[in-house]
Design an enzyme around this catalytic site. Structure first.
Site, PDB file in Angstrom:
ATOM      1  CG  ASP A 163      -0.111  -0.025   2.532  1.00  0.00           C
ATOM      2  OD1 ASP A 163       0.292   1.046   3.010  1.00  0.00           O
ATOM      3  OD2 ASP A 163       0.138  -1.136   3.050  1.00  0.00           O
ATOM      4  CG  ASP A 180       1.872   4.910   5.751  1.00  0.00           C
ATOM      5  OD1 ASP A 180       1.616   3.895   6.413  1.00  0.00           O
ATOM      6  OD2 ASP A 180       2.140   6.002   6.273  1.00  0.00           O
TER       7      ASP A 180
END
Length: 287
Positions: A208, A210
């Site tokens: 991802d 973040d």
């Protein structure tokens, strides 16, 4: 030639071609490791795999028994340790599904025991260069051979967790601290590996962005798990390629295997025998 140790998550240890695979309990002076250790052979290379969170993911990042894990791998004859872990990315080019071979760390953990040493036997090791470049070179080559999109070099910020970052924290780590990826598990693991004189390298699997990214500003665990499942096949391929190249032989050119040569400061006659007994595996060479 030593054994290669791998610390990672479920789905990574099911490596095609692993022969004589068996799970073994390991006792350590630091308590039980996260789980039993899976040992096996890949061709002529001996492997030992330890699920960092335990099978079924039972340990939170803070509660992982890091000292017991490193001691167990050293006790089993490992000379190199490869960390495989999920991470968030602070860089657009380090996209979900990519792997990053970490080159440095920022340690923001605060609730974990970070050393094998202490009162009764004090030691200070250098972690100026916390990962082994020789092992990093071999991991990079294995990733290329496996067809994995891999970035060589990046600073991993280790946060305490278990919650993910706020937007303000994420932006600070990215814009002001210069971190490239973020995770919750590589510290104090890397520091303990250095104290145990093990070559250590980290493969961070991006899941991802973040929370800094304007288009991806909320980390969803469902998205992370989906990406992790996709990454696990690549992680197994990478470890298989690394094992096919064999464990490194000879002294580490970067001194990982000699980290304790001048580290212990406590005078021999003032060292606590009970502490020394706990250090039999990690520091037996110098004690």
């Amino acid at each position: 030639m030593g054994r290669i140790g791998v610390i990672g998550g479920s789905g990574v240890y099911d490596i095609d071609g692993l022969e004589e695979a068996a799970w073994h309990p390991v006792d350590t002076p630091w308590g039980a490791p996260s789980d039993e250790v899976l040992t096996g052979r890949f061709g002529e290379t001996e492997l030992a795999f330890l699920p960092r969170h335990g099978r079924g993911h039972v340990h939170s990042p803070t509660e992982v028994p890091y000292r017991a894990n490193i001691d167990a791998l050293k006790r089993l004859g490992c000379t190199e340790v490869v960390s495989v872990s999920a991470c968030g990315s602070f860089r657009e080019e380090m996209a979900p599904g990519h792997f990053v071979i970490v080159s440095d760390f920022i340690d923001r953990t605060f609730a974990r025991a970070k050393s094998f040493f202490g009162t009764g036997c004090v030691a200070h090791v250098s972690v100026a260069h916390p990962v082994c470049a020789r092992l990093g070179d071999r991991l990079e080559a294995a990733a290329r051979e496996a067809g994995v999109t891999c970035h060589r070099g990046g600073t991993y910020l280790a946060m305490e967790g278990p919650q993910f970052s706020s937007v303000a924290e994420s932006r600070m780590y990215r814009d002001h601290w210069g971190a490239d990826v973020i995770g919750m598990t590589n510290m104090p693991e890397a520091k303990l590996a250095r104290e145990a004189e093990l070559c250590y390298a980290s493969v961070a699997m991006v899941t991802d962005y973040d929370s800094w990214h304007p288009d991806h500003d909320t980390v969803q665990i469902s998205d992370i798990i989906a990406t992790l499942k996709a990454n696990s096949q690549n992680a197994r391929a990478l470890i298989g390629r690394l094992a096919a190249s064999g464990a490194a032989s000879g002294p580490c050119p970067h001194g990982c295997d000699r980290a304790l040569d001048h580290a212990i400061l406590t005078a021999p006659d003032r060292r606590d025998p009970a502490v020394l007994a706990r250090l039999d595996a990690v520091a037996g060479r110098v004690l």
